[in-house]
Design an enzyme around this catalytic site. Structure first.
Site, mmCIF file in Angstrom:
data_model
loop_
_atom_site.group_PDB
_atom_site.id
_atom_site.type_symbol
_atom_site.label_atom_id
_atom_site.label_comp_id
_atom_site.label_asym_id
_atom_site.label_seq_id
_atom_site.Cartn_x
_atom_site.Cartn_y
_atom_site.Cartn_z
ATOM 1 N N ASP A 50 19.529 -5.892 -0.375
ATOM 2 C CA ASP A 50 18.968 -4.549 -0.594
ATOM 3 C C ASP A 50 19.017 -3.729 0.694
ATOM 4 O OD1 ASP A 50 16.916 -6.604 0.064
ATOM 5 O OD2 ASP A 50 15.673 -4.839 0.370
ATOM 6 N N ASN A 51 19.297 -4.384 1.801
ATOM 7 C CA ASN A 51 19.362 -3.670 3.071
ATOM 8 C C ASN A 51 20.795 -3.481 3.538
ATOM 9 O OD1 ASN A 51 16.585 -3.531 3.092
ATOM 10 N ND2 ASN A 51 16.337 -5.412 4.273
ATOM 11 N N ASP A 95 0.813 -1.220 0.000
ATOM 12 C CA ASP A 95 0.000 0.000 0.000
ATOM 13 C C ASP A 95 0.848 1.273 0.000
ATOM 14 O OD1 ASP A 95 1.039 -0.039 2.531
ATOM 15 O OD2 ASP A 95 -0.887 -0.046 3.591
HETATM 16 P P1 AMP Z 1 12.151 -4.348 3.392
HETATM 17 O O1 AMP Z 1 11.797 -5.654 3.989
HETATM 18 O O2 AMP Z 1 11.756 -3.175 4.227
HETATM 19 O O3 AMP Z 1 13.570 -4.269 2.929
HETATM 20 O O4 AMP Z 1 11.235 -4.183 2.084
HETATM 21 C C1 AMP Z 1 11.324 -5.033 0.981
HETATM 22 C C2 AMP Z 1 10.629 -4.413 -0.194
HETATM 23 O O5 AMP Z 1 9.238 -4.259 0.049
HETATM 24 C C3 AMP Z 1 11.133 -3.024 -0.565
HETATM 25 O O6 AMP Z 1 11.108 -2.934 -1.963
HETATM 26 C C4 AMP Z 1 10.106 -2.120 0.073
HETATM 27 O O7 AMP Z 1 10.043 -0.857 -0.554
HETATM 28 C C5 AMP Z 1 8.837 -2.917 -0.142
HETATM 29 N N1 AMP Z 1 7.772 -2.584 0.825
HETATM 30 C C6 AMP Z 1 7.769 -2.803 2.154
HETATM 31 N N2 AMP Z 1 6.606 -2.384 2.705
HETATM 32 C C7 AMP Z 1 5.839 -1.888 1.694
HETATM 33 C C8 AMP Z 1 4.540 -1.307 1.606
HETATM 34 N N3 AMP Z 1 3.766 -1.152 2.682
HETATM 35 N N4 AMP Z 1 4.107 -0.914 0.385
HETATM 36 C C9 AMP Z 1 4.865 -1.069 -0.708
HETATM 37 N N5 AMP Z 1 6.095 -1.612 -0.690
HETATM 38 C C10 AMP Z 1 6.582 -2.016 0.486
HETATM 39 MG MG MG Z 2 14.657 -2.633 2.606
#
Ligand code: AMP
Ligand code: MG
Length: 484
Positions: A249-250, A122
């Site tokens: 990516d992190n 979202d």
């Molecule tokens: P993360 O686990 O925070 O590294 O996120 C992994 C991927 O999911 C990244 O591309 C984030 O931008 C995407 N992402 C995480 N939460 C959301 C959200 N609520 N809406 C859209 N993309 C998300």
């Molecule tokens: Mg991330």
């Protein structure tokens, strides 16, 4: 009053492939709930002006400040070992604030709406997790650990849907850049070699001065990222920080900690510590972090191969040579840090054994990590649960004998230990308590007090004592969540 935004947009000048230009999605009725005045000042911003309605509209994504060219960044990444296309799914880079000394900082809104990379998401974020990122990232900064920072959190006045309905919020994140290992994986997989080179040149220019003198600037780049990550991960280990989601990516190119999703600090020392509810195999357990760091850097090296040498075999050889340094560099930083934690100024061969013996005793007897070093620092053996353990008492004698071998005085030893062992960390139960007060009752005073205590973790001030208490057994095990 002028907020003094001073934007440049160097990332927006990269090839189109690396981003999508778009504005944040406006929100209903934003309210500022926390503002980092110290950080604002250091960025050359006017903290007073940042509390005005006009600036709140900027933090909410309702108004684009002059000079900003908002965009979402494209990147890929290995998530729990599986390669996939990602990108900013809920974050929007406003631009780069040029600070008074000429430094460049990304200003990014996290939770600012959907982007072309949102997939099913979202594009939004909930208040609790954004405040949590604020607290922990600022605590990391105060601990002396490179990290993205938190400038402000605004509530959106909108509800978001997770397992329940939650108040929406947007965090303004500040970073020396958001370039990730995954940005290079993206370029290597979907871009041309020229685009990959442009990205690497951009990263060199932005983060690694001195590259002009290097014989092979892309090898220099790889070596520098390896060096910074070795130091960063050693620092995490030394304070008991569990990142929780070390996907490629992190992991930043700058060497800053990024992505405060499921992270948490360890109370009881245990190499197998995992907080994240989805990390069932313990891939990102505390004790695995250095190995995962090496794994991720190998993915970076693979992406850089076409730049390292025209001949692939020689490129691989250069990459392997650089990567083989990672364990040594990590070990050097870790050992230096551990020696400091135990007040050792000099180096003796038996130090490693002395350090690992202590850690093994802590693991066997489930000792609190931070408080064990805190009690050693304060020389309060009687307060330590370990004091009744025979092996520990023997260890303590060996340690004292070791300290006698160096010329430094007891005062000097204690000073080094005070500067190397935080009196407090953001303990999970105290963070939760602060979040509950803020989110459930709109009471931010608990969080403000916690932030104040965490702002100088090496102070050993009386006000910090209460935050040193470990959680009650009922508060364990602590669980954290991704995708919040
Ligand atoms: P993360 O686990 O925070 O590294 O996120 C992994 C991927 O999911 C990244 O591309 C984030 O931008 C995407 N992402 C995480 N939460 C959301 C959200 N609520 N809406 C859209 N993309 C998300
Ligand atoms: Mg991330």
């Amino acid at each position: 009053m002028n907020a003094e935004w001073n934007f440049d947009n160097s990332y927006a000048r990269l090839p189109d492939r690396f981003f999508s230009k778009l504005s944040p999605t406006p929100v209903q009725s934003p309210e500022l709930v926390i503002l980092n005045r110290t950080l604002a000042e250091s960025l050359g911003l006017n903290a007073e002006a940042l509390a005005s309605d006009e600036s709140i509209a900027v933090f909410a994504g309702n108004r684009i400040p002059e000079g900003a060219e908002p965009l979402a960044q494209a990147y890929a990444g290995h998530q729990f070992g599986h390669f996939t296309m990602l990108g900013d799914g809920r974050a929007i880079l406003l631009g780069e604030q040029m600070a008074p000394k000429g430094e460049r900082f990304d200003i990014q809104l996290k939770g600012a709406g959907r982007t072309p990379y949102s997939r099913g998401g979202d594009g939004r974020a909930a208040l609790g997790p954004m405040l949590r990122e604020y607290i922990i990232s600022e605590a990391m900064h105060a601990l002396g650990i490179p990290t993205t920072r938190s400038l402000a959190v605004v509530t959106t006045g909108e509800v978001i849907y997770r397992e329940t309905e939650l108040p929406g919020a947007i965090l303004t994140r500040v970073a020396s850049s958001h370039l990730r290992v995954g940005t290079f994986q993206y370029a290597a997989n979907w871009g041309t070699v020229e685009e990959l080179r442009t990205l690497a040149d951009y990263a060199l220019e932005r983060h690694f001065s001195g590259f002009e003198e290097a014989q092979n600037r892309y090898l220099f780049f790889l070596q520098e990222v390896i060096r910074r990550q070795a130091e960063l991960i050693a620092k995490w280990q030394l304070v008991g920080f569990v990142h929780g989601v070390m996907n490629t990516d992190n992991m930043t190119i700058s060497g800053e900690t990024i992505d405060y999703g499921p992270c948490a600090f360890m109370d009881t020392y245990n190499l197998a510590t995992v907080f994240s509810s989805i990390d069932r195999q313990g891939r990102y357990a505390y004790g695995n972090q250095p190995y995962i760091g090496g794994w991720n850097l190998t993915r970076l090296a693979e992406s850089l191969l076409p730049l390292l040498h025209d001949d692939e075999e020689q490129a691989i050889e250069l990459a392997q040579e650089a990567l083989s340094e990672f364990p040594n560099l990590y070990q050097q930083h870790w050992l230096r840090g551990m020696r400091a934690k135990l007040g050792m100024y000099t180096e003796e061969e038996q130090d490693i054994a002395l350090i690992t013996d202590l850690l093994n005793i802590m693991q066997t007897h489930e000792a609190d990590y931070t408080n064990t070093f805190r009690a050693l620092t304060l020389d309060r053996l009687e307060t330590m649960p370990l004091s009744c353990v025979k092996e520990f008492r023997e260890w303590h004698e060996r340690w004292q004998a070791r300290l006698q071998k160096q010329p430094q005085s007891t005062d000097e030893v204690h000073e080094l230990m005070r500067n190397s062992n935080p009196a407090i960390i953001p303990r999970n139960h105290r963070v939760e308590e602060a979040l509950e007060a803020a989110v459930e009752r709109g009471d931010y005073s608990v969080m403000e007090r916690l932030l104040q205590a965490l702002s100088n973790p090496y102070a050993y001030s009386p006000e910090q004592n209460e935050y040193a208490e470990p959680p009650a057994p009922s508060d364990r095990p602590y669980r954290t969540f991704c995708g919040t």
